[in-house]
Design a protein around this motif. Structure first.
Motif, PDB file in Angstrom:
ATOM      1  N   UNK A 103      88.239  61.666  46.293  1.00  0.00           N
ATOM      2  CA  UNK A 103      87.994  62.365  44.981  1.00  0.00           C
ATOM      3  C   UNK A 103      86.501  61.740  44.442  1.00  0.00           C
ATOM      4  N   UNK A 104      86.328  60.504  44.367  1.00  0.00           N
ATOM      5  CA  UNK A 104      85.239  59.810  43.985  1.00  0.00           C
ATOM      6  C   UNK A 104      84.272  60.633  44.818  1.00  0.00           C
ATOM      7  N   UNK A 105      84.439  61.022  46.055  1.00  0.00           N
ATOM      8  CA  UNK A 105      83.072  61.529  46.917  1.00  0.00           C
ATOM      9  C   UNK A 105      82.797  63.036  46.240  1.00  0.00           C
ATOM     10  N   UNK A 106      83.862  63.591  45.771  1.00  0.00           N
ATOM     11  CA  UNK A 106      83.489  64.982  45.086  1.00  0.00           C
ATOM     12  C   UNK A 106      82.750  64.877  43.849  1.00  0.00           C
ATOM     13  N   UNK A 107      83.385  63.896  43.138  1.00  0.00           N
ATOM     14  CA  UNK A 107      82.696  63.770  41.671  1.00  0.00           C
ATOM     15  C   UNK A 107      81.194  63.239  41.732  1.00  0.00           C
ATOM     16  N   UNK A 108      81.144  62.099  42.789  1.00  0.00           N
ATOM     17  CA  UNK A 108      79.527  61.719  42.875  1.00  0.00           C
ATOM     18  C   UNK A 108      78.862  62.760  43.106  1.00  0.00           C
ATOM     19  N   UNK A 109      79.279  63.569  44.397  1.00  0.00           N
ATOM     20  CA  UNK A 109      78.544  64.817  44.863  1.00  0.00           C
ATOM     21  C   UNK A 109      78.045  65.785  43.932  1.00  0.00           C
ATOM     22  N   UNK A 110      79.010  65.910  42.638  1.00  0.00           N
ATOM     23  CA  UNK A 110      78.743  66.817  41.662  1.00  0.00           C
ATOM     24  C   UNK A 110      78.280  66.028  40.591  1.00  0.00           C
ATOM     25  N   UNK A 111      77.222  64.754  40.628  1.00  0.00           N
ATOM     26  CA  UNK A 111      76.955  64.435  39.565  1.00  0.00           C
ATOM     27  C   UNK A 111      77.479  63.326  38.567  1.00  0.00           C
ATOM     28  N   UNK A 112      78.694  62.966  38.753  1.00  0.00           N
ATOM     29  CA  UNK A 112      79.448  62.033  37.975  1.00  0.00           C
ATOM     30  C   UNK A 112      78.740  60.349  38.355  1.00  0.00           C
ATOM     31  N   UNK A 113      78.572  59.864  37.485  1.00  0.00           N
ATOM     32  CA  UNK A 113      77.981  58.516  37.618  1.00  0.00           C
ATOM     33  C   UNK A 113      78.640  57.447  37.048  1.00  0.00           C
ATOM     34  N   UNK A 114      79.430  57.514  35.856  1.00  0.00           N
ATOM     35  CA  UNK A 114      79.981  56.509  35.172  1.00  0.00           C
ATOM     36  C   UNK A 114      81.277  55.960  36.032  1.00  0.00           C
ATOM     37  N   UNK A 115      81.548  54.645  36.380  1.00  0.00           N
ATOM     38  CA  UNK A 115      82.578  54.408  36.980  1.00  0.00           C
ATOM     39  C   UNK A 115      84.173  54.666  36.079  1.00  0.00           C
ATOM     40  N   UNK A 116      84.009  54.438  35.178  1.00  0.00           N
ATOM     41  CA  UNK A 116      85.286  54.288  34.118  1.00  0.00           C
ATOM     42  C   UNK A 116      85.654  55.846  34.002  1.00  0.00           C
ATOM     43  N   UNK A 117      84.533  56.639  33.858  1.00  0.00           N
ATOM     44  CA  UNK A 117      84.842  58.185  33.424  1.00  0.00           C
ATOM     45  C   UNK A 117      85.689  58.607  35.080  1.00  0.00           C
ATOM     46  N   UNK A 118      84.792  58.418  35.988  1.00  0.00           N
ATOM     47  CA  UNK A 118      85.459  58.661  37.477  1.00  0.00           C
ATOM     48  C   UNK A 118      86.741  58.476  37.457  1.00  0.00           C
ATOM     49  N   UNK A 119      87.065  56.971  36.993  1.00  0.00           N
ATOM     50  CA  UNK A 119      88.377  56.625  37.675  1.00  0.00           C
ATOM     51  C   UNK A 119      89.422  57.451  36.601  1.00  0.00           C
ATOM     52  N   UNK A 120      89.074  57.455  35.230  1.00  0.00           N
ATOM     53  CA  UNK A 120      89.747  58.092  34.248  1.00  0.00           C
ATOM     54  C   UNK A 120      90.321  59.497  34.698  1.00  0.00           C
ATOM     55  N   UNK A 121      89.151  60.336  35.482  1.00  0.00           N
ATOM     56  CA  UNK A 121      89.153  61.784  35.678  1.00  0.00           C
ATOM     57  C   UNK A 121      90.273  61.850  36.764  1.00  0.00           C
ATOM     58  N   UNK A 122      90.217  61.053  37.894  1.00  0.00           N
ATOM     59  CA  UNK A 122      90.912  60.881  38.941  1.00  0.00           C
ATOM     60  C   UNK A 122      92.502  60.553  38.557  1.00  0.00           C
TER      61      UNK A 122
END
Length: 227
Positions: A103-122
């Motif tokens: 899931x991190x791979x997809x978010x980073x590939x689509x422009x997400x950068x903030x680690x907390x935001x990524x973890x919260x979304x997952x």
């Protein structure tokens, strides 16, 4: 006024040089759950591939989540796919990394950068599909139904305007299919628009909804009889 998410007018769908579907007129509005049915080889997958930019729309008009399918450029496709969630029959998870890392791979590939935001979304999407505690597992440690739930979670990551589910229960046993369907139904109730290709007629009976059928090079709406 209902908002149109997908519209095809007099569209012809080709696989290479072969005409698969002709004179397609389809409209899907925001919040709908629509089935796409038809025997194997009637064009369901080609129809889906045209919608997410894998096959070009050569004839007719088509718009999906505000993208014109006729004028869609190669460089637009990643942006189109951010507004779509695609769920495949064979899950398409990366087997060499954990659920979270998929899931991190997809978010980073689509422009997400903030680690907390990524973890919260997952955490949010895994909770939605009932897989909150499975983030550390690898795909091979999960059942088919669990892998498909992860695939649905992945499709939800960027809050898509439309989810295209291509035979999402095709590889699952009947009980697991029902569980996956329950997840999709719940997501639809929360406002996500879903187009689901399937040949599982038991699901249509259990969860009746608007149905499009591919048959003899045509796509038409099937009126379900009330039992």
């Amino acid at each position: 006024m209902s908002e149109t998410i997908l519209q095809l007018k007099d569209a012809s769908i080709y696989q290479g040089e072969s005409l698969v579907l002709s004179n397609v007129n389809v409209e899907i509005n925001k919040g709908e759950f629509v089935y796409l049915i038809g025997k194997t080889g009637t064009g369901k997958s080609s129809f889906m591939k045209t919608l997410y930019g894998d096959l070009p729309l050569k004839e007719g008009e088509g718009s999906i989540v505000d993208y014109n399918l006729q004028t869609l450029k190669e460089k637009d496709i990643p942006f189109l796919r951010r507004k779509l969630g695609v769920v495949f029959q064979d899950f398409k998870l990366l087997i060499d990394r954990t659920v979270n890392d998929n899931l991190i791979f997809v978010l980073k590939a689509t422009g997400w950068k903030d680690k907390d935001e990524i973890n919260n979304r997952i955490e949010e999407v895994l909770t939605k599909v009932g897989m909150k505690t499975k983030g550390f597992k690898f795909p091979h440690e999960l059942s088919g139904g669990e892998q498909q739930r992860i695939a649905i979670a992945r499709a939800l990551l960027n809050n898509p305007e439309l989810i295209l589910a291509d035979e999402p229960t095709g590889n699952l046993d009947p009980q697991t299919s029902v569980e996956v369907m329950e997840v999709l139904q719940e997501i639809n109730k929360n406002g996500n628009t879903i187009l689901m290709a399937t040949h599982d007629y038991a699901l249509l009976l259990k969860y009746p909804s608007k149905t499009l059928k591919c048959d003899e090079n045509q796509v038409y709406e099937v009126v379900q009889r009330k039992s």
